[in-house]
Design an enzyme around this catalytic site. Structure first.
Site, mmCIF file in Angstrom:
data_model
loop_
_atom_site.group_PDB
_atom_site.id
_atom_site.type_symbol
_atom_site.label_atom_id
_atom_site.label_comp_id
_atom_site.label_asym_id
_atom_site.label_seq_id
_atom_site.Cartn_x
_atom_site.Cartn_y
_atom_site.Cartn_z
ATOM 1 C CG ASP A 35 -2.005 0.972 1.253
ATOM 2 O OD1 ASP A 35 -2.055 1.805 0.336
ATOM 3 O OD2 ASP A 35 -2.829 0.923 2.182
ATOM 4 C CG ASP A 36 -0.193 4.871 -0.078
ATOM 5 O OD1 ASP A 36 -1.001 4.412 -0.909
ATOM 6 O OD2 ASP A 36 -0.466 5.823 0.683
ATOM 7 C CB CYS A 75 -6.364 3.278 -1.188
ATOM 8 S SG CYS A 75 -4.877 3.924 -0.406
ATOM 9 C CG HIS A 133 -9.880 1.923 1.640
ATOM 10 N ND1 HIS A 133 -8.864 2.633 1.035
ATOM 11 C CD2 HIS A 133 -10.731 2.848 2.168
ATOM 12 C CE1 HIS A 133 -9.098 3.935 1.191
ATOM 13 N NE2 HIS A 133 -10.222 4.078 1.871
HETATM 14 CA CA CA Z 1 -2.717 3.022 -1.402
#
Ligand code: CA
Length: 456
Positions: A35-36, A75, A133
């Site tokens: 993530d990221d 995301c 998410h």
């Molecule tokens: Ca992300």
């Protein structure tokens, strides 16, 4: 004519792909998401200050994609495209949903059928671990979307260490209880390592049946909360944010290693296809996480390459070549049809699906490019982009359109819009045609609510 991508598949050290003596029936599918994560922040991407031996070994045992893309530069929409195999703007999923278990708009529309639902029908055990998410109301949760076993949190991020559990709506999201199969559990370990342990347990328990595990780490997304011991190992990194980020990436690598070790020790290496990539590029600037996307331009939240051109690996020992490099563009949209092909399940015909089964391309059976074109749209069209062969078109609202040749300008420094007008017009026509198939955002997302989230 546009310039053709050179060289599709290079096999290093091997003249041909290795085919198993007998095809594996219903191979397992392990989908690992970070993530990221910055494009430059893995050993196999050239990183020097953060060792990632486990992910490097995974990349070395499979195919490393030089042009791997996700469908969105942030995301939730990226995950919606991944799990449906469809451009998420086809069903209006263009925002990060506002976290509210009582909000029945803010989530991946229930009119969509997700990959685990099809794999479950095909006889797979389906599991999700990590970050969701995709909506917090009951109908959006992983248990309602095809996942038989679940462990993780429902929001867009979470603390990693020593968080105070809060169940009221105002505290929420980054402090909610971690849940196993919908039941709150106490986690005392670093959350990234806990996800690795849970993944290893899933792999071992299901060694005798086909399974699909969606292992969606929230690392190295903020907040940066590595263990003190791991942080101390990176004291040579002067920048404090980068130091914490490096320690968090290192913990992520350990957790992946725990799962890969379980896979190996339970004898499932050769009947498991592993995907690894980041959900979007690294966020830069004051609110960033200390990541580096170089040589790509910009980062998370933009349609420049730094937003959605990500580290991307596929590994399947014995079937896909070890040490392969693949240059044609591929997409996270391709996971869905590739997985259904492995499961022996037909592609659904009730909706448009935008990916392709990559296996024929990777074994050399098909030497063409998997995609003639790839597209991106953010925030209802405020940013839009297309890649056709080596050319990249970008239009940011209220600015002139831009055109780059990624074949010799991966960093998007030399805008050709005023020179290559034929290519500019051609790509603009293609992106407009694609855009005409999409619908407006179906829910307002974070930006549409007055109350700010508990964390950035
Ligand atoms: Ca992300």
């Amino acid at each position: 004519m546009l310039k053709t991508c050179a060289l599709s598949l290079v096999l290093l050290g091997l003249g041909t792909s290795i085919l198993p003596a007998e095809p594996v029936a219903k191979p397992n599918i392990l989908l690992i998401l970070s993530d990221d994560q910055g494009y430059a922040d893995l050993g196999f991407q050239g990183c020097k200050d953060i060792p990632t031996p486990h992910l490097d070994r995974l990349a070395g045992a499979g195919i490393h994609f030089n042009n791997g893309y996700v469908t969105h530069p942030f995301c939730s929409p990226s995950r919606a495209g991944l799990l449906t195999g469809r451009y998420q703007q086809r069903f209006g999923h263009e925002q990060n949903p506002y976290y509210d278990p009582n909000d029945h708009r803010e989530g991946l529309p229930v009119t969509e059928t997700l990959l685990p639902q099809y794999l479950r029908q095909a006889g797979y055990i389906t599991g999700w671990i990590g970050k969701w998410h995709l909506g917090a109301a009951p109908e959006f949760r992983p248990q309602a979307r095809g996942f038989m076993e679940t462990f993780g949190f429902i929001g867009g991020g979470h603390h990693y260490l020593n968080w105070q559990v809060e169940t009221n709506l105002d505290g929420r999201e980054y402090n909610v209880p971690i849940e196993r199969n919908g039941v709150p559990v106490t986690v005392t370990n670093h959350l990234t390592l806990a996800f690795g342990d849970e993944g290893a347990d899933f792999v071992r328990r299901h060694r005798d049946q086909p399974w699909f595990l969606y292992l969606a780490f929230n690392a190295p997304h903020t907040p940066l909360e590595p263990t003190p011991e791991r942080l101390a190992k990176f004291k040579a990194i002067a920048d404090p944010k980068r130091r914490k980020y490096a320690a968090q990436v290192s913990l992520l690598d350990d957790a992946v290693g725990t799962v890969l070790t379980a896979l190996h020790e339970s004898g499932q290496d050769q009947r498991t296809l592993v995907f690894f990539f980041s959900d979007n590029g690294g966020p830069l600037g004051a609110t960033g996480n200390g990541s580096i996307n170089l040589p790509l331009r910009a980062g998370k939240g933009t349609v420049y390459e730094g937003g959605m051109h990500v580290p991307f690996v596929m590994s399947w020992p014995g079937t896909l070549p070890a040490g392969g490099e693949y240059n044609y563009p591929v997409s996270s949209l391709d996971v869905f049809p590739t997985a259904l092909a492995l499961a022996g399940a037909p592609m659904p015909t009730d909706k448009i699906h935008d990916g392709v089964n990559l296996l024929p391309y990777l074994t050399g059976a098909n030497t063409n490019a998997p995609h003639d074109e790839l597209f991106w749209r953010m925030n209802g069209g405020r940013q839009i982009a297309a890649r056709v062969e080596d050319f990249k078109y970008i239009h940011i609202r209220n600015q002139p359109a831009e055109l780059y040749n990624l074949g010799n300008d991966l960093s998007e420094k030399n805008d050709l819009a005023g020179v290559k007008t034929n290519e500019l017009n051609q790509l603009e026509g293609k992106v407009n045609k694609w855009n005409s198939q999409l619908i407006p955002p179906a829910f307002p997302g974070l930006a549409g609510h007055s109350k700010p989230p508990a964390e950035p």
